[in-house]
Every structure is written in C-alpha cells, then in structure tokens.
Design a protein around this motif. Structure first.
Motif, short mmCIF file in Angstrom:
data_model
loop_
_atom_site.label_atom_id
_atom_site.label_comp_id
_atom_site.label_asym_id
_atom_site.label_seq_id
_atom_site.Cartn_x
_atom_site.Cartn_y
_atom_site.Cartn_z
N VAL A 134 0.86 -1.19 0.00
CA VAL A 134 0.00 0.00 0.00
C VAL A 134 0.89 1.24 0.00
O VAL A 134 2.10 1.16 0.22
N ASP A 135 0.28 2.37 -0.25
CA ASP A 135 0.97 3.64 -0.10
C ASP A 135 1.29 3.81 1.38
O ASP A 135 0.39 3.90 2.21
N ILE A 136 2.56 3.84 1.73
CA ILE A 136 2.96 3.89 3.14
C ILE A 136 2.42 5.14 3.82
O ILE A 136 2.09 5.13 5.01
N HIS A 137 2.26 6.22 3.09
CA HIS A 137 1.75 7.46 3.67
C HIS A 137 0.25 7.37 3.95
O HIS A 137 -0.26 8.01 4.87
N GLU A 138 -0.45 6.56 3.17
CA GLU A 138 -1.86 6.30 3.46
C GLU A 138 -1.98 5.49 4.76
O GLU A 138 -2.87 5.73 5.58
N ALA A 139 -1.06 4.53 4.93
CA ALA A 139 -1.06 3.73 6.15
C ALA A 139 -0.76 4.60 7.37
O ALA A 139 -1.38 4.45 8.43
N ILE A 140 0.18 5.51 7.24
CA ILE A 140 0.52 6.42 8.33
C ILE A 140 -0.68 7.29 8.69
O ILE A 140 -1.02 7.46 9.87
N ALA A 141 -1.35 7.82 7.68
CA ALA A 141 -2.53 8.64 7.93
C ALA A 141 -3.63 7.84 8.62
O ALA A 141 -4.30 8.33 9.53
N ASN A 142 -3.81 6.58 8.22
CA ASN A 142 -4.82 5.74 8.84
C ASN A 142 -4.49 5.44 10.30
O ASN A 142 -5.39 5.28 11.12
N ALA A 143 -3.22 5.35 10.62
CA ALA A 143 -2.83 5.12 12.01
C ALA A 143 -3.28 6.28 12.90
O ALA A 143 -3.63 6.08 14.06
N PHE A 144 -3.29 7.49 12.35
CA PHE A 144 -3.78 8.65 13.10
C PHE A 144 -5.30 8.67 13.14
O PHE A 144 -5.89 9.26 14.05
N LYS A 145 -5.95 8.04 12.18
CA LYS A 145 -7.41 8.01 12.13
C LYS A 145 -7.98 7.16 13.28
O LYS A 145 -8.96 7.55 13.92
N TYR A 146 -7.35 6.01 13.53
CA TYR A 146 -7.88 5.05 14.50
C TYR A 146 -7.26 5.25 15.88
O TYR A 146 -6.14 5.75 16.02
N SER A 147 -8.00 4.80 16.89
CA SER A 147 -7.55 4.95 18.28
C SER A 147 -6.58 3.86 18.71
O SER A 147 -5.86 4.01 19.69
N LYS A 148 -6.56 2.76 17.96
CA LYS A 148 -5.71 1.62 18.32
C LYS A 148 -4.94 1.14 17.09
O LYS A 148 -5.42 1.25 15.96
N LEU A 149 -3.76 0.60 17.33
CA LEU A 149 -2.89 0.14 16.26
C LEU A 149 -2.28 -1.20 16.65
O LEU A 149 -1.80 -1.36 17.79
N VAL A 150 -2.30 -2.15 15.74
CA VAL A 150 -1.57 -3.41 15.93
C VAL A 150 -0.53 -3.51 14.82
O VAL A 150 -0.86 -3.39 13.64
N ILE A 151 0.71 -3.71 15.23
CA ILE A 151 1.81 -3.85 14.27
C ILE A 151 2.23 -5.31 14.25
O ILE A 151 2.57 -5.88 15.29
N ALA A 152 2.19 -5.92 13.08
CA ALA A 152 2.57 -7.33 12.92
C ALA A 152 3.75 -7.40 11.95
O ALA A 152 3.65 -6.93 10.82
N SER A 153 4.84 -8.00 12.41
CA SER A 153 6.05 -8.02 11.58
C SER A 153 6.87 -9.28 11.82
O SER A 153 6.96 -9.75 12.95
N PRO A 154 7.50 -9.80 10.77
CA PRO A 154 8.51 -10.83 10.95
C PRO A 154 9.82 -10.19 11.40
O PRO A 154 10.08 -9.02 11.11
N THR A 155 10.61 -10.96 12.12
CA THR A 155 11.96 -10.50 12.47
C THR A 155 12.86 -10.65 11.25
O THR A 155 12.86 -11.68 10.58
N TYR A 156 13.61 -9.59 10.95
CA TYR A 156 14.44 -9.56 9.74
C TYR A 156 15.83 -9.09 10.13
O TYR A 156 16.01 -7.95 10.53
N ASN A 157 16.81 -10.00 10.08
CA ASN A 157 18.18 -9.67 10.50
C ASN A 157 18.21 -9.09 11.92
O ASN A 157 18.87 -8.10 12.19
N THR A 158 17.43 -9.72 12.80
CA THR A 158 17.28 -9.33 14.22
C THR A 158 16.64 -7.96 14.39
O THR A 158 16.67 -7.39 15.48
N GLU A 159 16.03 -7.42 13.34
CA GLU A 159 15.42 -6.09 13.39
C GLU A 159 14.00 -6.15 12.82
O GLU A 159 13.51 -7.21 12.43
N LEU A 160 13.36 -4.99 12.79
CA LEU A 160 12.07 -4.87 12.14
C LEU A 160 12.20 -5.09 10.64
O LEU A 160 13.24 -4.77 10.04
#
Length: 238
Positions: A134-160
C-alpha cells in the motif's frame, strides 16, 4: 505569502494557505476527507500545536468558505466537517474508536495472524493494511485516524522488517501519541519485534501497549490462536 492566513469580512472567506488542502487533481472527483487527512498528516502532522493556536483566532469569525492553496473550496456541509477534523488532527485525537492492523509478511504466516485478528475483532471498527503493498503514507494517515494500532512483523536480520520500520518512523516523526498499540511478533529463531517496537516508541508520549503480545515461531499454532483471541478481547475493551 505561503504561510499567511487571511480573512475577508466582506465575503466571509478564509484564505487558509496550506491549511484545509488536500492531495488530488482537478479532473478527478474524490472524497475530501481521506486525501485531506493524508495531506495534513504527511505535511503538517508534526506541528499540531501551531495549528491549535490558530483556532482561538478563528472562533469569532463568521466563515462561509475556505480557500486553500492546495485543494477545492471548502463550503456548505463540508465546512463544519473540515473544522472538526482539523481540531482532531492537530490535537492528535482519534477520529474513530477502532483498530488499524498494519502488517508485513515474508512467507504469508504473519499475514495469516493479522487476518485472524481482524476476524476475531468481528464488527469492531477495524482496517487491515499490508505495508509492503500500500501507499505507506496512506497507512501512516490511517494510524492517526484510528484509536488503536496493531503492528505485525517478521523478524528480519534481528530487526524490524524494513517497511515496518519505515512505517513506525513515519508515525514517531509526526508526534504519534494518545494511542493503544498491540504487537504480533514473528521470529523463527529469535523473535525481536516487540523489543524493536518498544525502542522505536521510547521518545513518544502517551503510547500504551496491550498486555497481550502474540509471539509466533514461524507459523501460528493453537497457543497463538488463543493469544489472538486475547488480544482481540483487550482491543475491544479499550
């Protein structure tokens, strides 16, 4: 001048410079709210306190139209909507009591966990976005729209995972605050996502984290399914 706001008493018009603008093109009809949110969060988001200082000056004015340098004329039924949204955006107040699930997935297992959470939330206001598609900036804007956020990520080279790190940086540099954040941490040999996310938000204010963290070792199992249910329950109760 670019940053000046002016009011014409004769026409009851506010010439708002950058404020109340939006992304888009003159030959395309699209909804004002979503593109105005993306415009505001992307460009002005960090400076909400300065926007807040403007509202007391507007309070005594009778405004019938707003002319922005970057968007259509704001008038009619849109006018109170725009003023209300700008008050919320600049004070970092969520528009919607609901959850954005933002994920990235390498082999599809983290995606399955994110989708399982969406299903558990049921009728709860929720939105799911694949940060790699998705457009990463659309995702950022949506994070401000909602009151709650869940971040789901695989570990990549011991980092995000890189796109998840970009997403979180986009939040923190825009003063993301006053939100509840949940984590789905996937790592076959050593899940590191929770540790990395907590570090990324160290300098942020009023960010709370759910008591439940889902920790996956490659693919979901029965224990993870129960963790997903617990996380959904916690999100619904907040």
């Amino acid at each position: 001048p670019e940053v000046m706001v002016a009011y014409d008493a004769n026409s009851k018009a506010l010439f708002s410079a950058d404020a109340f603008g939006k992304f888009g093109a003159t030959d395309i009809e699209d909804e004002w709210v979503d593109e105005a949110r993306r415009y505001y969060i992307g460009i002005v988001g960090k400076y909400g306190s300065f926007v807040q200082k403007l509202f007391p000056k507007l309070a005594g004015l009778e405004i019938e139209k707003i002319y922005s340098l970057h968007g259509p004329v704001v008038e009619g039924d849109l006018l109170p909507v725009a003023l209300d949204l700008y008050t919320k955006w600049s004070s970092y107040t969520p528009e919607v009591n609901g959850t954005l699930i933002a994920y990235a997935s390498i082999y599809g297992n983290t995606k399955k966990a994110a989708e399982a959470l969406l299903e558990e939330l049921g009728d709860e206001n929720a939105c799911i976005m694949d940060l790699a598609r998705v457009d990463i900036h659309e995702a950022i804007a949506n994070a401000f729209k909602y009151s709650k956020l869940v971040i789901a990520s695989p570990t990549y080279n011991t980092e995000l995972f890189p796109v998840v790190r970009e997403f979180i940086h986009g939040l923190t540099e825009r003063n993301y605050t006053n939100r509840l954040v949940g984590i789905i941490d996937n790592g076959t040999w050593g899940p590191m996502i929770k540790k990395c996310i907590l570090k990324e938000f160290e300098g942020s204010k009023d960010i709370r984290f759910t008591e439940t963290t889902v920790v996956i070792k490659s693919a979901m199992n029965k224990a993870n399914a129960e963790e997903i249910k617990a996380l959904a329950k916690e999100l619904k109760e907040n």
